[in-house]
Design a protein around this motif. Structure first.
Motif, PDB file in Angstrom:
ATOM      1  N   UNK A 132       0.850  -1.214   0.000  1.00  0.00           N
ATOM      2  CA  UNK A 132       0.000   0.000   0.000  1.00  0.00           C
ATOM      3  C   UNK A 132       0.874   1.248   0.000  1.00  0.00           C
ATOM      4  N   UNK A 133       2.042   1.148   0.648  1.00  0.00           N
ATOM      5  CA  UNK A 133       2.923   2.320   0.760  1.00  0.00           C
ATOM      6  C   UNK A 133       3.604   2.665  -0.571  1.00  0.00           C
ATOM      7  N   UNK A 134       3.528   1.768  -1.542  1.00  0.00           N
ATOM      8  CA  UNK A 134       4.176   2.029  -2.836  1.00  0.00           C
ATOM      9  C   UNK A 134       3.382   2.991  -3.701  1.00  0.00           C
ATOM     10  N   UNK A 135       2.193   3.344  -3.261  1.00  0.00           N
ATOM     11  CA  UNK A 135       1.374   4.286  -4.039  1.00  0.00           C
ATOM     12  C   UNK A 135       2.136   5.610  -4.142  1.00  0.00           C
ATOM     13  N   UNK A 136       2.250   6.122  -5.336  1.00  0.00           N
ATOM     14  CA  UNK A 136       2.988   7.381  -5.541  1.00  0.00           C
ATOM     15  C   UNK A 136       4.445   7.147  -5.914  1.00  0.00           C
ATOM     16  N   UNK A 137       4.927   5.919  -5.717  1.00  0.00           N
ATOM     17  CA  UNK A 137       6.326   5.590  -6.085  1.00  0.00           C
ATOM     18  C   UNK A 137       6.424   5.433  -7.599  1.00  0.00           C
ATOM     19  N   UNK A 138       7.584   5.758  -8.161  1.00  0.00           N
ATOM     20  CA  UNK A 138       7.759   5.581  -9.611  1.00  0.00           C
ATOM     21  C   UNK A 138       7.985   4.099  -9.917  1.00  0.00           C
ATOM     22  N   UNK A 139       7.288   3.615 -10.940  1.00  0.00           N
ATOM     23  CA  UNK A 139       7.338   2.170 -11.251  1.00  0.00           C
ATOM     24  C   UNK A 139       8.752   1.693 -11.623  1.00  0.00           C
ATOM     25  N   UNK A 140       9.599   2.512 -12.336  1.00  0.00           N
ATOM     26  CA  UNK A 140      10.949   1.996 -12.643  1.00  0.00           C
ATOM     27  C   UNK A 140      11.789   1.760 -11.386  1.00  0.00           C
ATOM     28  N   UNK A 141      11.405   2.389 -10.252  1.00  0.00           N
ATOM     29  CA  UNK A 141      12.143   2.142  -9.010  1.00  0.00           C
ATOM     30  C   UNK A 141      11.756   0.815  -8.385  1.00  0.00           C
ATOM     31  N   UNK A 142      10.609   0.287  -8.808  1.00  0.00           N
ATOM     32  CA  UNK A 142      10.122  -0.958  -8.214  1.00  0.00           C
ATOM     33  C   UNK A 142      10.345  -2.160  -9.130  1.00  0.00           C
ATOM     34  N   UNK A 143      10.136  -1.952 -10.445  1.00  0.00           N
ATOM     35  CA  UNK A 143      10.424  -3.035 -11.403  1.00  0.00           C
ATOM     36  C   UNK A 143      11.704  -2.621 -12.112  1.00  0.00           C
ATOM     37  N   UNK A 144      12.819  -3.191 -11.668  1.00  0.00           N
ATOM     38  CA  UNK A 144      14.110  -2.643 -12.089  1.00  0.00           C
ATOM     39  C   UNK A 144      14.750  -3.337 -13.280  1.00  0.00           C
ATOM     40  N   UNK A 145      14.017  -4.243 -13.947  1.00  0.00           N
ATOM     41  CA  UNK A 145      14.620  -4.934 -15.085  1.00  0.00           C
ATOM     42  C   UNK A 145      14.956  -3.924 -16.192  1.00  0.00           C
TER      43      UNK A 145
END
Ligand code: ADP
Length: 426
Positions: A132-145
């Motif tokens: 839930x805390x990932x809301x607002x996070x940039x997706x390239x920071x989370x899916x790093x492939x």
């Protein structure tokens, strides 16, 4: 009479009454002033009451009033009530939408203008390991492939990108991005693990079967040759049987070779060398000329470009040879097969043009399918495996190119291989 006119009339009547009493008593001015003041205080009090009511939300029942103020209260009250109803309806719709997207088996993430996560459904949270805390996070920071980041930046989302799930590397995801609205993007991810597994099994099966068929075929061919050598020609039946057996084993060998080459195109790592296409074409045309020495179609080679292509020579050789062999095979006597290598606005092109029988419009989209041969070819028993154009298509795909077929029945065909400019080398 409208409410506003009534309000004005009662004000005027009051003023008239005050004027008459004022004229009779001789206190006109003080009485008129008192009337004006009391009316002002009354209106101010009403404004205060109205402001208090509206500040409290204006939803509750409004105070009992008369005249224009009752009208104002009524209209505002009705507007508020309608708005409340609309909000409730919208809320219900949003809830239903949320519930249905939550239940979707595919992962869905709504991305904002800077690729930040605005919303994600249950499948997305599970498959990408989002919290839930990932809301607002940039997706390239989370899916790093790196492949995913390249795909996101490319802006070309016509094809999905295949990636392992960051949570479980055994899961393969087909990720696709859909743009909509002002800078918004929807990321969809589908679990294609089973599909990939089945595709791999199919490829392995074809590769294994083709490979296993090679040895018995070689043995058969060897014995056949020996038997043919031993044949003294006394029995016609035996001689024709040997000939037929030889023809069929050769056909089978061609099939096995083509199947193995297709497997190589699908599974082998791509090699990159700079290929001089002009000299490769000259060589292929010379070989084809020599091979079809007694065929009556003539090859005309035009080299208008000296562009070289990054890729694998064996793949291109096979693709070009297949096109040329087909053109010769399906051409009538005394015709010309034109081979042209040139630059166009979209890239570099190879045209193989014949004046043969052409392909029916309905057959054109299907001729690159494996084993697809038009009925006419089957009936006329023109030899072939039905794998040639499938090889051409795959070989071009490995070079980021594509095949275009233009053909008209009775007039001829033009097979064009397009290579993008990014593949050109010197
Ligand atoms: P094949 O071994 O049958 O030639 P291909 O994959 O090379 O297999 O071609 C598939 C089919 O496409 C052929 O059977 C034929 O019907 C059609 N075709 C291919 N090239 C030509 C051509 N130059 N002219 C007419 N038909 C063609």
């Amino acid at each position: 009479m409208g409410m506003w006119q009534k309000e004005l009339l009662s004000g005027l009547l009051l003023f008239l009454a005050v004027s008459i009493i004022g004229a009779m008593t001789g206190f006109f001015m003080p009485m008129a002033l008192a009337l004006a003041l009391s009316m002002l205080v009354w209106q101010l009090f009403q404004i205060h009451r109205f402001e208090k009511w509206i500040r409290a939300g204006g939803g509750s029942k409004y105070p009992k009033m008369r005249g224009i103020w009752e009208e104002i209260y009524f209209h505002v009250y009705r507007l508020k009530k309608n708005e409340k109803k609309r909000k409730k309806k919208l809320g219900k719709m949003v809830d239903q939408f949320r519930q249905s997207t939550e239940a979707l088996p595919d992962a869905a993430i709504v991305l904002g203008a800077n690729d930040e996560i605005e919303w994600a459904n249950k499948a997305a949270r599970e498959v990408f390991g989002l919290h839930a805390t990932d809301k607002g996070q940039r997706i390239p920071n989370l899916i790093r492939f790196p492949e995913f980041i390249r795909y996101l930046r490319s802006g070309n989302f016509s094809e999905p990108v295949l990636l392992p799930s960051p949570v479980d590397h055994n899961i393969t995801l087909a990720i696709r991005i859909i743009t909509y609205g002002a800078g918004l993007r929807l990321l969809l991810a589908q679990d294609v693990t089973e599909l990939k597994k089945m595709e791999r099994m199919r490829k392995d099966f074809v590769a294994n079967v083709s490979h296993e068929l090679r040895t018995p075929l070689t043995v058969l061919k060897g014995y056949l040759e020996t038997l043919q050598d031993m044949d003294d020609g006394e029995s016609r039946l035996l001689t024709t049987s040997f000939q037929q057996m030889q023809g069929q084993t050769e056909r089978m060998q061609l099939l096995v070779d083509d199947l193995l080459f297709l497997t190589h195109l699908e599974t082998q790592q791509k090699k990159s060398e700079c290929i001089n296409v002009a000299s490769l074409l000259s060589q292929i045309c010379k070989e084809a000329d020599a091979m079809s020495a007694n065929a009556t179609a003539r090859i005309e080679l035009t080299l208008e470009s000296d562009a070289c292509i990054v890729g694998e020579e064996q793949d291109l050789r096979s693709a070009f040879t297949n096109l040329l062999v087909n053109a010769l095979k399906y051409s009538p006597d005394n015709s010309v097969v034109k081979v042209r290598w040139y630059s166009s606005t979209d890239g570099i092109v190879l045209d193989v043009m014949d004046q043969g029988e052409g392909i029916a419009a309905a057959d054109i989209p299907r001729v690159t399918e494996r084993f697809y041969r038009s009925e006419v070819k089957r009936i006329k028993k023109i030899g072939g495996t039905g794998l040639g154009l499938a090889i051409v298509k795959h070989a071009l795909m490995r070079h980021d190119g594509h095949l275009h077929i233009a053909s008209e029945l009775g007039k001829g065909s033009c097979f064009s291989c397009f290579f993008p400019l990014k593949r050109v080398c010197h």
